[in-house]
Write a protein that holds these residues in place. Structure first.
Motif, PDB file in Angstrom:
ATOM      1  N   ARG A 102       0.841  -1.208   0.000  1.00 42.49           N
ATOM      2  CA  ARG A 102       0.000   0.000   0.000  1.00 42.49           C
ATOM      3  C   ARG A 102       0.873   1.254   0.000  1.00 42.49           C
ATOM      4  O   ARG A 102       0.605   2.204  -0.736  1.00 42.49           O
ATOM      5  N   LEU A 103       1.934   1.265   0.810  1.00 40.89           N
ATOM      6  CA  LEU A 103       2.843   2.406   0.868  1.00 40.89           C
ATOM      7  C   LEU A 103       3.515   2.637  -0.481  1.00 40.89           C
ATOM      8  O   LEU A 103       3.609   3.770  -0.960  1.00 40.89           O
ATOM      9  N   LEU A 122       3.822   5.569  -5.753  1.00 41.37           N
ATOM     10  CA  LEU A 122       3.637   5.519  -7.201  1.00 41.37           C
ATOM     11  C   LEU A 122       2.558   6.502  -7.652  1.00 41.37           C
ATOM     12  O   LEU A 122       2.710   7.203  -8.652  1.00 41.37           O
ATOM     13  N   GLY A 123       1.458   6.577  -6.913  1.00 42.34           N
ATOM     14  CA  GLY A 123       0.390   7.523  -7.241  1.00 42.34           C
ATOM     15  C   GLY A 123       0.849   8.966  -7.119  1.00 42.34           C
ATOM     16  O   GLY A 123       0.533   9.806  -7.969  1.00 42.34           O
ATOM     17  N   LEU A 127      -6.529   6.590 -10.228  1.00 36.55           N
ATOM     18  CA  LEU A 127      -6.849   5.163 -10.222  1.00 36.55           C
ATOM     19  C   LEU A 127      -5.860   4.358  -9.376  1.00 36.55           C
ATOM     20  O   LEU A 127      -6.260   3.438  -8.664  1.00 36.55           O
ATOM     21  N   ILE A 128      -4.593   4.717  -9.452  1.00 38.01           N
ATOM     22  CA  ILE A 128      -3.593   4.024  -8.635  1.00 38.01           C
ATOM     23  C   ILE A 128      -3.881   4.234  -7.158  1.00 38.01           C
ATOM     24  O   ILE A 128      -3.874   3.283  -6.369  1.00 38.01           O
ATOM     25  N   GLY A 172      -5.953   1.768  -2.215  1.00 34.57           N
ATOM     26  CA  GLY A 172      -7.125   1.779  -1.359  1.00 34.57           C
ATOM     27  C   GLY A 172      -7.879   0.458  -1.297  1.00 34.57           C
ATOM     28  O   GLY A 172      -8.060  -0.117  -0.226  1.00 34.57           O
ATOM     29  N   LEU A 173      -8.304  -0.036  -2.444  1.00 36.14           N
ATOM     30  CA  LEU A 173      -9.176  -1.215  -2.461  1.00 36.14           C
ATOM     31  C   LEU A 173      -8.442  -2.544  -2.568  1.00 36.14           C
ATOM     32  O   LEU A 173      -8.843  -3.524  -1.928  1.00 36.14           O
ATOM     33  N   LEU A 174      -7.404  -2.606  -3.325  1.00 30.83           N
ATOM     34  CA  LEU A 174      -6.721  -3.875  -3.574  1.00 30.83           C
ATOM     35  C   LEU A 174      -6.137  -4.540  -2.315  1.00 30.83           C
ATOM     36  O   LEU A 174      -6.243  -5.747  -2.171  1.00 30.83           O
TER      37      LEU A 174
END
Length: 79
Positions: free
Chosen positions: A40-41, A46-47, A68-69, A75-77
């Motif tokens: 997540r970090l 990357l975002g 989207l990233i 967030g969701l993945l």
């Protein structure tokens, strides 16, 4: 605000360094919970990298990709 805009290349380098550092930590960790948190970090770095780059070169497509990233990958993945 002007100071932030002048330092955007520095923030771009900082986001790149964060991605690299989180990649090294990901390789060394074996526990799944730590792996997911670091994933997540890395996705947030990357975002942010894509968002800063989009601002610097003025591409709207990169803004969409950065969003989207941040929403999907950071967030969701992980859940």
């Amino acid at each position: 605000m002007h100071m932030i805009i002048e330092n955007l290349p520095f923030f771009l380098t900082l986001a790149s360094a964060g991605m690299l550092l989180s990649s090294f930590i990901l390789v060394s960790r074996m526990r799944l919970r730590t792996f997911v948190g670091l994933f997540r970090l890395q996705s947030v770095f990357l975002g942010l990298y894509a968002l800063i780059l989009a601002y610097l070169i003025g591409e709207f497509d990169l803004v969409v990709m950065a969003g989207l990233i941040l929403v999907l990958k950071a967030g969701l993945l992980p859940y």
